[in-house]
Design a protein around this motif. Structure first.
Motif, PDB file in Angstrom:
ATOM      1  N   GLU A   6       0.831  -1.200   0.000  1.00 41.58           N
ATOM      2  CA  GLU A   6       0.000   0.000   0.000  1.00 41.58           C
ATOM      3  C   GLU A   6       0.871   1.259   0.000  1.00 41.58           C
ATOM      4  O   GLU A   6       2.004   1.245   0.483  1.00 41.58           O
ATOM      5  CB  GLU A   6      -0.912   0.051   1.237  1.00 41.58           C
ATOM      6  N   SER A   7       0.293   2.333  -0.499  1.00 43.25           N
ATOM      7  CA  SER A   7       0.942   3.643  -0.446  1.00 43.25           C
ATOM      8  C   SER A   7      -0.132   4.720  -0.498  1.00 43.25           C
ATOM      9  O   SER A   7      -1.293   4.429  -0.811  1.00 43.25           O
ATOM     10  CB  SER A   7       1.925   3.826  -1.606  1.00 43.25           C
ATOM     11  N   GLY A   8       0.255   5.943  -0.185  1.00 42.81           N
ATOM     12  CA  GLY A   8      -0.670   7.064  -0.300  1.00 42.81           C
ATOM     13  C   GLY A   8      -1.191   7.606   1.010  1.00 42.81           C
ATOM     14  O   GLY A   8      -1.870   8.635   1.030  1.00 42.81           O
ATOM     15  N   ASP A  10      -1.378   9.571   4.519  1.00 41.20           N
ATOM     16  CA  ASP A  10      -0.834  10.882   4.873  1.00 41.20           C
ATOM     17  C   ASP A  10      -1.656  11.470   6.008  1.00 41.20           C
ATOM     18  O   ASP A  10      -2.641  10.862   6.461  1.00 41.20           O
ATOM     19  CB  ASP A  10      -0.873  11.807   3.656  1.00 41.20           C
ATOM     20  N   CYS A  22      -2.614   0.259  -3.983  1.00 41.85           N
ATOM     21  CA  CYS A  22      -2.122  -1.040  -3.531  1.00 41.85           C
ATOM     22  C   CYS A  22      -1.588  -1.773  -4.761  1.00 41.85           C
ATOM     23  O   CYS A  22      -2.368  -2.136  -5.653  1.00 41.85           O
ATOM     24  CB  CYS A  22      -3.234  -1.834  -2.874  1.00 41.85           C
ATOM     25  N   THR A 119      -0.956   1.333   5.469  1.00 39.69           N
ATOM     26  CA  THR A 119      -0.512   2.715   5.294  1.00 39.69           C
ATOM     27  C   THR A 119      -1.361   3.596   6.215  1.00 39.69           C
ATOM     28  O   THR A 119      -2.569   3.402   6.327  1.00 39.69           O
ATOM     29  CB  THR A 119      -0.628   3.154   3.822  1.00 39.69           C
TER      30      THR A 119
END
Length: 125
Positions: A6-8, A10, A22, A119
């Motif tokens: 996963e990323s993003g 914040d 993902c 994340t």
């Protein structure tokens, strides 16, 4: 077993938006039911949204109308667009792939056999 990254995640203010991604490392991504889950400190992991092999979506009541799940099978990537974020959306978000060979698609944790590392999404008021 799929590898999911996963990323993003914040930190954003209430009312803001985020898009989670993902990336899945498997050739047959399109054959999996995929889902997003989240877990806040001290709480159980809960289903947020899922998308089946044909692209049909389902959402938890708490995010309906604000979140949108999508998939790009050509890129082996799952997305979660999150709009109108609220402080109660604060959690670690996980993507998940269904167990191999299991038909259908569900928002139940037990339906999924592969999980990403998560994340963090933090929404401040």
């Amino acid at each position: 077993q799929e590898q999911l990254v996963e990323s993003g995640g914040d930190s954003v203010q209430a009312g803001g938006s985020l898009r989670l991604s993902c990336a899945a490392s498997v050739a047959t991504f399109s054959s999996f039911c995929m889902g997003w889950f989240r877990q806040a400190p001290g709480k159980e992991r809960e289903g947020v949204a899922r998308i089946d092999r044909d692209g049909w979506e389902s959402y938890a009541d708490s995010v309906k109308g604000r979140f949108a799940i999508s998939r790009d099978n050509a890129k082996n990537t799952l997305y979660l667009q999150m709009n109108s974020l609220k402080p109660e959306d604060t959690a670690t978000y996980y993507c998940a792939a269904s167990r191999i060979g299991v038909p259908g698609c569900s928002l139940s944790k037990n339906f999924f056999g592969s999980w990403g590392q998560g994340t963090q999404v933090t929404v401040s008021s």
